[in-house]
Design a protein around this motif. Structure first.
Motif, PDB file in Angstrom:
ATOM      1  N   ARG A   8       1.024  -1.715  -0.125  1.00 22.12           N
ATOM      2  CA  ARG A   8      -0.343   0.367   0.196  1.00 22.12           C
ATOM      3  C   ARG A   8       0.575   1.551  -0.053  1.00 22.12           C
ATOM      4  NH1 ARG A   8      -2.294  -0.689   4.499  1.00 22.12           N
ATOM      5  NH2 ARG A   8      -3.867  -1.895   3.580  1.00 22.12           N
ATOM      6  N   THR A   9       1.758   1.261   0.818  1.00 21.12           N
ATOM      7  CA  THR A   9       2.875   2.182   1.238  1.00 21.12           C
ATOM      8  C   THR A   9       3.188   2.786  -0.690  1.00 21.12           C
ATOM      9  OG1 THR A   9       4.681   0.722   1.173  1.00 21.12           O
ATOM     10  CG2 THR A   9       3.496   2.113   3.341  1.00 21.12           C
ATOM     11  N   LEU A  10       3.720   1.425  -1.447  1.00 21.20           N
ATOM     12  CA  LEU A  10       4.348   1.951  -2.620  1.00 21.20           C
ATOM     13  C   LEU A  10       3.191   2.109  -3.669  1.00 21.20           C
ATOM     14  CD1 LEU A  10       6.527  -1.814  -2.987  1.00 21.20           C
ATOM     15  CD2 LEU A  10       6.975   0.982  -2.219  1.00 21.20           C
ATOM     16  N   THR A  11       1.742   1.757  -3.838  1.00 20.14           N
ATOM     17  CA  THR A  11       1.428   2.101  -4.766  1.00 20.14           C
ATOM     18  C   THR A  11      -0.250   3.358  -4.406  1.00 20.14           C
ATOM     19  OG1 THR A  11      -0.671  -0.077  -3.120  1.00 20.14           O
ATOM     20  CG2 THR A  11      -0.002  -0.347  -5.146  1.00 20.14           C
ATOM     21  N   LEU A  48       2.504   5.629  -5.847  1.00 17.59           N
ATOM     22  CA  LEU A  48       1.585   5.598  -7.370  1.00 17.59           C
ATOM     23  C   LEU A  48       0.682   6.661  -7.816  1.00 17.59           C
ATOM     24  CD1 LEU A  48       3.086   2.155  -8.773  1.00 17.59           C
ATOM     25  CD2 LEU A  48       4.108   3.792  -9.534  1.00 17.59           C
ATOM     26  N   GLN A  49      -0.031   6.651  -7.204  1.00 16.50           N
ATOM     27  CA  GLN A  49      -1.087   7.340  -7.281  1.00 16.50           C
ATOM     28  C   GLN A  49      -1.760   8.596  -6.861  1.00 16.50           C
ATOM     29  OE1 GLN A  49      -3.730   5.295  -8.638  1.00 16.50           O
ATOM     30  NE2 GLN A  49      -5.159   4.592  -7.274  1.00 16.50           N
ATOM     31  N   GLU A  50      -0.348   8.691  -6.204  1.00 15.21           N
ATOM     32  CA  GLU A  50      -0.526  10.273  -5.883  1.00 15.21           C
ATOM     33  C   GLU A  50       0.226  11.038  -7.169  1.00 15.21           C
ATOM     34  OE1 GLU A  50      -1.618  12.928  -3.618  1.00 15.21           O
ATOM     35  OE2 GLU A  50      -1.772  11.040  -2.488  1.00 15.21           O
ATOM     36  N   GLU A  51       1.613  10.234  -7.541  1.00 10.06           N
ATOM     37  CA  GLU A  51       2.253  10.994  -7.654  1.00 10.06           C
ATOM     38  C   GLU A  51       2.099  10.728  -9.749  1.00 10.06           C
ATOM     39  OE1 GLU A  51       6.352  11.403  -6.896  1.00 10.06           O
ATOM     40  OE2 GLU A  51       5.718  11.509  -4.966  1.00 10.06           O
ATOM     41  N   LEU A  52       2.081   9.720 -10.309  1.00  8.91           N
ATOM     42  CA  LEU A  52       1.543   9.882 -11.087  1.00  8.91           C
ATOM     43  C   LEU A  52       0.832  10.533 -12.254  1.00  8.91           C
ATOM     44  CD1 LEU A  52       1.867   6.030 -12.132  1.00  8.91           C
ATOM     45  CD2 LEU A  52       3.814   7.793 -12.607  1.00  8.91           C
ATOM     46  N   SER A  65       2.791  -2.954 -10.600  1.00 10.04           N
ATOM     47  CA  SER A  65       2.072  -4.249  -9.097  1.00 10.04           C
ATOM     48  C   SER A  65       3.106  -4.778  -8.521  1.00 10.04           C
ATOM     49  CB  SER A  65       1.592  -5.826  -9.998  1.00 10.04           C
ATOM     50  OG  SER A  65       2.793  -5.927 -11.094  1.00 10.04           O
ATOM     51  N   PRO A  66       3.602  -3.497  -7.599  1.00 10.65           N
ATOM     52  CA  PRO A  66       4.629  -4.130  -6.518  1.00 10.65           C
ATOM     53  C   PRO A  66       4.613  -5.444  -5.832  1.00 10.65           C
ATOM     54  CG  PRO A  66       3.741  -2.196  -5.982  1.00 10.65           C
ATOM     55  CD  PRO A  66       3.005  -2.421  -7.030  1.00 10.65           C
ATOM     56  N   SER A  67       5.228  -5.667  -5.023  1.00  8.80           N
ATOM     57  CA  SER A  67       5.065  -6.468  -3.861  1.00  8.80           C
ATOM     58  C   SER A  67       6.877  -6.281  -3.160  1.00  8.80           C
ATOM     59  CB  SER A  67       5.283  -8.511  -4.662  1.00  8.80           C
ATOM     60  OG  SER A  67       5.426  -9.342  -3.740  1.00  8.80           O
ATOM     61  N   ASN A  93      10.950  -1.524  -3.158  1.00 12.15           N
ATOM     62  CA  ASN A  93      10.988  -0.661  -2.428  1.00 12.15           C
ATOM     63  C   ASN A  93      10.263   0.644  -2.799  1.00 12.15           C
ATOM     64  OD1 ASN A  93      13.210  -0.208  -3.301  1.00 12.15           O
ATOM     65  ND2 ASN A  93      14.482  -0.642  -1.661  1.00 12.15           N
ATOM     66  N   GLN A  94      10.378   1.192  -2.145  1.00 11.98           N
ATOM     67  CA  GLN A  94       9.842   3.176  -2.483  1.00 11.98           C
ATOM     68  C   GLN A  94      11.630   3.936  -3.552  1.00 11.98           C
ATOM     69  OE1 GLN A  94       7.826   4.968  -2.208  1.00 11.98           O
ATOM     70  NE2 GLN A  94       6.770   3.994   0.053  1.00 11.98           N
ATOM     71  N   GLU A  95      12.559   2.989  -3.097  1.00  8.59           N
ATOM     72  CA  GLU A  95      13.704   2.983  -4.303  1.00  8.59           C
ATOM     73  C   GLU A  95      13.857   2.478  -5.687  1.00  8.59           C
ATOM     74  OE1 GLU A  95      17.788   1.539  -2.957  1.00  8.59           O
ATOM     75  OE2 GLU A  95      16.901   3.049  -1.362  1.00  8.59           O
ATOM     76  N   ASP A  96      12.693   1.273  -5.765  1.00 12.47           N
ATOM     77  CA  ASP A  96      12.172   1.212  -7.264  1.00 12.47           C
ATOM     78  C   ASP A  96      11.002   2.522  -7.791  1.00 12.47           C
ATOM     79  OD1 ASP A  96      13.513  -1.221  -7.034  1.00 12.47           O
ATOM     80  OD2 ASP A  96      11.989  -2.492  -6.152  1.00 12.47           O
ATOM     81  N   VAL A  97      10.357   2.765  -6.824  1.00  7.67           N
ATOM     82  CA  VAL A  97       9.360   3.345  -6.881  1.00  7.67           C
ATOM     83  C   VAL A  97       9.983   4.899  -7.746  1.00  7.67           C
ATOM     84  CG1 VAL A  97       7.908   5.202  -6.063  1.00  7.67           C
ATOM     85  CG2 VAL A  97       7.378   2.801  -6.305  1.00  7.67           C
TER      86      VAL A  97
END
Ligand SMILES: Cc1ncc(COP(=O)(O)O)c(C=O)c1O
Length: 417
Positions: free
Chosen positions: A331-334, A337-341, A391-393, A397-401
């Motif tokens: 959820r922290t990652l998605t 993404l929902q915020e920034e993209l 689809s992060p698992s 981590n945040q570095e991937d994002v």
């Protein structure tokens, strides 16, 4: 592998206890350590787990143990050494979805399992209709289209603005509805179906609820009882961190063999005459058929032991992490993404506060975007025309994002993205 060591001792090393199975971990796992369990995390910002989840080193080691054994030591009887892992896979899966082990069968594929279920429900479906929706998996929809051509009344409800309104489904349901079939989590945009509302609706009309759970199992909490799911299926190569061609079928206990009949042969045959037996039983027929009771009536022959061993290891791993913790991590990652993209000009087609690890966005130039992301070492899926699915698992981590965001130019700035 130590060749002096019996195989089942090898297996015992990784076996989890029933107490471990039952306990949802209360402490938050160290997700940095989890990342180290997935070599794929070192080679890319791999954000495409909804397509194919990489194996952990633990699952890979379990598979290697089996492959070493079958390469060097295979001998009759070969199954006792692996039966514990095979059976534990089923138990762990049953725990994961809050079913009984007597409600779970091995399956080979989600799509195949749904098709077999429909074949086994001919009597139940006769003269009735099936309601599904256009966020269900395309191969499942194809399956329904073929059946529609063959005379089944199939109603495909269209999503509205990338969400499924239970009122639209209710409008398609009537007293002839026999089945509502949905993907619990859609592979298109990650939409988590309001499956409780749908199963209530189904049950109020004497219908059943089938859920394709391949994009949900291991990633979002599933409780078939609380959710009112009557039938479900998945294979293991996505959020169950296993291999393709192996999975599970859930059939509510009271439906087995009654509403849902087995469609393939199951069980064995005993030839009660010479030369097959020296002393035939005079009270028994010459040929005795022994159908398999319970959920094994939906299984034919051996399951894939490679699949079961890998699933056992990964299910134990998921169990140790806890699905609630897995969910919080993703959820922290998605959320980011929902915020920034959208702020960068990529409109989201996944509703906000949707509870799954899959998010999808429209991109102006999918091919160029894919090329650019791959060059930056980022893996996502481009699907359904102009949709980018991320689809992060557990190992992301945040570095991937960050890497993904750095590789994406603001849409509409003149960059060919
Ligand atoms: C929602 C959904 N259902 C089914 C499948 C296919 O699964 P299987 O290979 O187990 O039939 C996929 C694969 O992408 C999927 O996303």
């Amino acid at each position: 592998m130590n060749h002096d060591q019996p195989v089942d001792r090898e297996l015992n090393r990784t076996a989890v206890t029933a107490a471990e199975i039952a306990r949802e971990p209360s402490t938050v796992p160290d997700f940095d350590a989890v990342r180290r369990d997935f070599p794929r995390a070192r080679t890319a910002a791999y954000l495409d787990n909804a397509s194919c989840h990489p194996l952990s080193v633990h699952a890979a080691a379990a598979l290697h143990r089996y492959i070493d054994w079958t390469t060097h030591d295979v001998a009759e009887p070969w199954w006792p050494g692996w039966a514990a892992a095979r059976d534990q896979a089923k138990h762990l899966f049953a725990e994961l979805i809050n079913a009984g082990p007597e409600e779970v069968a091995f399956a080979r594929s989600t799509v195949e399992a749904e098709s077999n279920l429909l074949n086994g429900m001919q009597e139940h479906l006769a003269g009735g209709n099936v309601v599904t929706d256009d966020l269900h998996y395309t191969a499942a929809l194809y399956n329904y289209r073929v059946r529609q051509r063959d005379g089944l009344d199939v109603r495909i409800v269209k999503h509205r603005n990338w969400t499924l309104d239970p009122a639209d489904v209710a409008a398609a349901v009537d007293r002839n509805t026999r089945l509502i079939s949905v993907a619990l989590v859609s592979n298109v945009n990650g939409l988590l179906a309001d499956v409780k509302a749908l199963s209530d609706l189904a049950h109020a009309h004497g219908a059943l609820l089938y859920a394709d759970i391949i994009q949900a199992a291991g990633a979002v909490p599933i409780d078939v009882r609380a959710m009112g799911i009557d039938l479900a299926a998945c294979s293991t190569f996505k959020w169950l961190m296993g291999v393709k061609g192996f999975g599970f079928l859930y059939v509510r206990a009271d439906l087995q063999g009654t509403v849902v009949k087995p469609t393939q042969h199951h069980g064995g045959v005993h030839l009660n005459y010479p030369p097959w037996v020296e002393e035939p039983d005079p009270d028994a027929p010459e040929i005795v058929f022994a159908p398999t009771p319970g959920p094994a009536c939906f299984e034919v022959s051996y399951p894939s032991y490679e699949g079961a061993i890998c699933a056992q290891e990964s299910l134990a791993y998921i169990n140790r992490l806890g699905v609630a913790n897995i969910r919080s991590h993703a959820r922290t990652l998605t959320d980011r993404l929902q915020e920034e993209l959208p702020a960068l000009g990529y409109p989201s087609i996944t509703p906000r506060r949707n509870e799954s690890p899959i998010v999808a966005f429209k991109v102006p130039d999918p091919a160029a975007t894919q090329t650019r992301l791959r060059a930056a070492g980022v893996n996502v899926a481009m699907r359904h025309g102009d949709k980018m699915r991320i689809s992060p698992s557990v190992f992301n981590n945040q570095e991937d994002v960050e890497r993904l965001l750095r590789a994406l130019p603001p849409a509409g700035t003149g960059h060919r993205c």
